[in-house]
Write a protein that holds these residues in place. Sequence first.
Motif, short mmCIF file in Angstrom:
data_model
loop_
_atom_site.label_atom_id
_atom_site.label_comp_id
_atom_site.label_asym_id
_atom_site.label_seq_id
_atom_site.Cartn_x
_atom_site.Cartn_y
_atom_site.Cartn_z
N ALA A 212 0.84 -1.21 0.00
CA ALA A 212 0.00 0.00 0.00
C ALA A 212 0.87 1.25 0.00
O ALA A 212 0.61 2.20 -0.75
N ALA A 213 1.91 1.26 0.83
CA ALA A 213 2.81 2.42 0.90
C ALA A 213 3.54 2.64 -0.42
O ALA A 213 3.64 3.76 -0.92
N ALA B 180 3.15 5.76 -2.97
CA ALA B 180 4.34 6.58 -3.24
C ALA B 180 4.57 6.74 -4.74
O ALA B 180 4.84 7.85 -5.22
N PHE B 181 4.46 5.65 -5.49
CA PHE B 181 4.68 5.72 -6.92
C PHE B 181 3.56 6.49 -7.63
O PHE B 181 3.80 7.18 -8.63
N ILE C 168 8.67 9.89 -0.14
CA ILE C 168 9.01 9.50 1.23
C ILE C 168 7.97 10.03 2.23
O ILE C 168 7.63 9.36 3.21
N LYS C 169 7.44 11.22 1.98
CA LYS C 169 6.36 11.74 2.84
C LYS C 169 5.16 10.79 2.83
O LYS C 169 4.54 10.55 3.87
N VAL C 170 4.84 10.26 1.65
CA VAL C 170 3.73 9.32 1.54
C VAL C 170 4.03 8.05 2.32
O VAL C 170 3.18 7.53 3.06
N TYR D 87 2.24 6.01 6.29
CA TYR D 87 1.81 4.65 6.60
C TYR D 87 2.45 4.13 7.89
O TYR D 87 2.37 2.94 8.19
N GLY D 88 3.11 5.03 8.62
CA GLY D 88 3.74 4.63 9.87
C GLY D 88 5.10 3.97 9.70
O GLY D 88 5.65 3.42 10.65
N ILE D 89 5.62 4.02 8.49
CA ILE D 89 6.92 3.40 8.20
C ILE D 89 8.02 4.39 8.56
O ILE D 89 8.04 5.53 8.07
N LYS D 90 8.94 3.95 9.41
CA LYS D 90 9.98 4.85 9.90
C LYS D 90 11.30 4.72 9.14
O LYS D 90 12.10 5.65 9.09
#
Length: 317
Positions: free
Chosen positions: A43-44, A48-49, A176-178, A182-185
């Motif tokens: 999903a992330a 992003a793309f 990267i903001k997107v 999704y909570g990805i650090k």
Amino acid sequence: MLSLTLFCNLSYAQLNRYSFEKGMMGSPFKLVLYAPDDSVANAAANSAFKRVEKLNEIMSDYRDGSEINLLSAQSGSGKWVAVSKELFDILAISQDISQKTEGAFDATLGPVVQMWRHATRKGIFPARQEIEEALSKTGFKKMKLDADGYKVLLAQKGMRLDIGGLGKGFAAEEAIKVVKSYGIKSAMMDAGGKIVLTDSPPGTGGWKITVSNGSDSLKTMELSNTSLATSGPTYRYMEYKGVRYSHIVDPKTGVGLLYHVRTTVISPDGTVADALATAFSVAGIAKSKKYMKFFPESKVWLVEKQNEQVADWNMLE
């Protein structure tokens, strides 16, 4: 076509390493991220793309109906044209860097870039008169910005904007903001050599990034929460009568650089890193050292070669 590779790393809070790659903006865009499962990672990455593709629709000077080309088409009309926040933001960054580097970076160089694209396809070197005519339609001071309503005025007819010198860095930042939403650090976006990094991969001291001076010298660094851009004529250049001209054009002469070998810039922001890699390539070592006072949080590795003499300015050591 979006490709996916999964690597397990169960020793760190059940996070897995995912790698995605897609051709966009004429370059491979590679996204690496650490996520708890396939659904979050996919999903992330897809979001992003999609964000990058939306930005390409806005900023690509190759697309007839892109927002930037529609803006260029109204040059010389005397009209203030309302544009999207994305286009305004990237033009504002461009103007700021143009002013601080005395025009070494210039987003109004479109007429010259178009001329060289045509010349390269035909294998001919433009006549001096043709170069001067194209140059007469450029100049960052001819572009005016009004932050109230995101409006742009292109003062002279025939102007054409080209933000290839910072577009991929901007797209990588936005992607990267997107991903972060999704909570990805921990993630990395590599947009054809324009790299944006967040937190280090789990259990490491940073993302391992290797940069080159354009020949035999390599440097590997561990980096996180920063951005990096590299620029050089290794793959894109024009050769005419035994002389190699870089695809990076000097806004003052309208001709590709002759002595530039490689520039790498590390900066907190991907858009700035991308633009400075171009600006410092054009300016050269001596002037770039002067401009660095405006970018105290950035570092540069700049290599030039003239008459077999190599000059190397390395702030990365």
